[in-house]
Design a protein around this motif. Sequence first.
Motif, PDB file in Angstrom:
ATOM      1  N   ASP A  29     -13.511 -35.620  58.596  1.00 35.62           N
ATOM      2  CA  ASP A  29     -14.526 -36.627  58.268  1.00 35.62           C
ATOM      3  C   ASP A  29     -13.937 -38.037  58.291  1.00 35.62           C
ATOM      4  OD1 ASP A  29     -16.364 -34.570  57.997  1.00 35.62           O
ATOM      5  OD2 ASP A  29     -16.334 -34.598  55.793  1.00 35.62           O
ATOM      6  N   ALA A  30     -12.719 -38.173  57.802  1.00 38.21           N
ATOM      7  CA  ALA A  30     -12.059 -39.493  57.797  1.00 38.21           C
ATOM      8  C   ALA A  30     -11.794 -39.959  59.227  1.00 38.21           C
ATOM      9  CB  ALA A  30     -10.757 -39.434  57.005  1.00 38.21           C
ATOM     10  N   ILE A  31     -11.401 -39.055  60.093  1.00 40.75           N
ATOM     11  CA  ILE A  31     -11.161 -39.414  61.496  1.00 40.75           C
ATOM     12  C   ILE A  31     -12.470 -39.806  62.166  1.00 40.75           C
ATOM     13  CG2 ILE A  31     -10.495 -38.475  63.754  1.00 40.75           C
ATOM     14  CD1 ILE A  31      -8.245 -36.951  62.242  1.00 40.75           C
ATOM     15  N   GLU A  32     -13.536 -39.112  61.833  1.00 44.54           N
ATOM     16  CA  GLU A  32     -14.846 -39.428  62.421  1.00 44.54           C
ATOM     17  C   GLU A  32     -15.347 -40.818  62.020  1.00 44.54           C
ATOM     18  OE1 GLU A  32     -17.514 -36.229  61.530  1.00 44.54           O
ATOM     19  OE2 GLU A  32     -16.530 -34.873  62.928  1.00 44.54           O
ATOM     20  N   LEU A  33     -14.860 -41.363  60.919  1.00 41.53           N
ATOM     21  CA  LEU A  33     -15.249 -42.709  60.508  1.00 41.53           C
ATOM     22  C   LEU A  33     -14.871 -43.759  61.545  1.00 41.53           C
ATOM     23  CD1 LEU A  33     -14.277 -42.724  56.715  1.00 41.53           C
ATOM     24  CD2 LEU A  33     -16.583 -42.625  57.692  1.00 41.53           C
ATOM     25  N   PHE A  34     -13.857 -43.455  62.344  1.00 39.99           N
ATOM     26  CA  PHE A  34     -13.396 -44.405  63.350  1.00 39.99           C
ATOM     27  C   PHE A  34     -14.299 -44.448  64.571  1.00 39.99           C
ATOM     28  CE2 PHE A  34      -9.732 -43.836  60.699  1.00 39.99           C
ATOM     29  CZ  PHE A  34      -9.201 -45.097  60.632  1.00 39.99           C
ATOM     30  N   GLY A  35     -15.206 -43.495  64.698  1.00 39.55           N
ATOM     31  CA  GLY A  35     -16.146 -43.501  65.820  1.00 39.55           C
ATOM     32  C   GLY A  35     -15.461 -43.369  67.149  1.00 39.55           C
ATOM     33  N   ARG A  36     -16.077 -43.897  68.143  1.00 41.38           N
ATOM     34  CA  ARG A  36     -15.553 -43.811  69.515  1.00 41.38           C
ATOM     35  C   ARG A  36     -15.046 -45.181  69.947  1.00 41.38           C
ATOM     36  NH1 ARG A  36     -16.946 -38.910  71.668  1.00 41.38           N
ATOM     37  NH2 ARG A  36     -18.735 -37.912  70.714  1.00 41.38           N
ATOM     38  N   ASP A  37     -13.755 -45.373  69.776  1.00 43.08           N
ATOM     39  CA  ASP A  37     -13.154 -46.655  70.177  1.00 43.08           C
ATOM     40  C   ASP A  37     -12.819 -46.647  71.646  1.00 43.08           C
ATOM     41  OD1 ASP A  37     -13.417 -47.519  67.644  1.00 43.08           O
ATOM     42  OD2 ASP A  37     -11.318 -47.274  67.097  1.00 43.08           O
TER      43      ASP A  37
END
Length: 100
Positions: A92-100
């Motif tokens: 979930d924490a990684i998903e916070l970064f979205g698609r950079d």
Amino acid sequence: MKSVEQGCVTGDGEDPRVTELRAAVSHLRRELAGHPAELPDRGVAEDELASVHAMALSGAPEIMRLRRSLLLVAGSIGSVSALAGALRRVRDAIELFGRD
């Protein structure tokens, strides 16, 4: 104020996504260290978590590298239900970064 997905910065100058990633990784590392079962790829998981932690400390983690590390960690710890919640928090924490 920007949303978390947009990468806002807190009053102390830190991106809250990075703060959450560090906390989630630390939590999973503690859970993994305390897990009594012998996991054949525990070392791989520990190494990848250390790598993600280092990226989080740098303040600018690379999303593709984070995702690769997540896959390696998930594959390394398998389906250990005792670690599922902590692993989900990292995801979930990684998903916070979205698609950079």
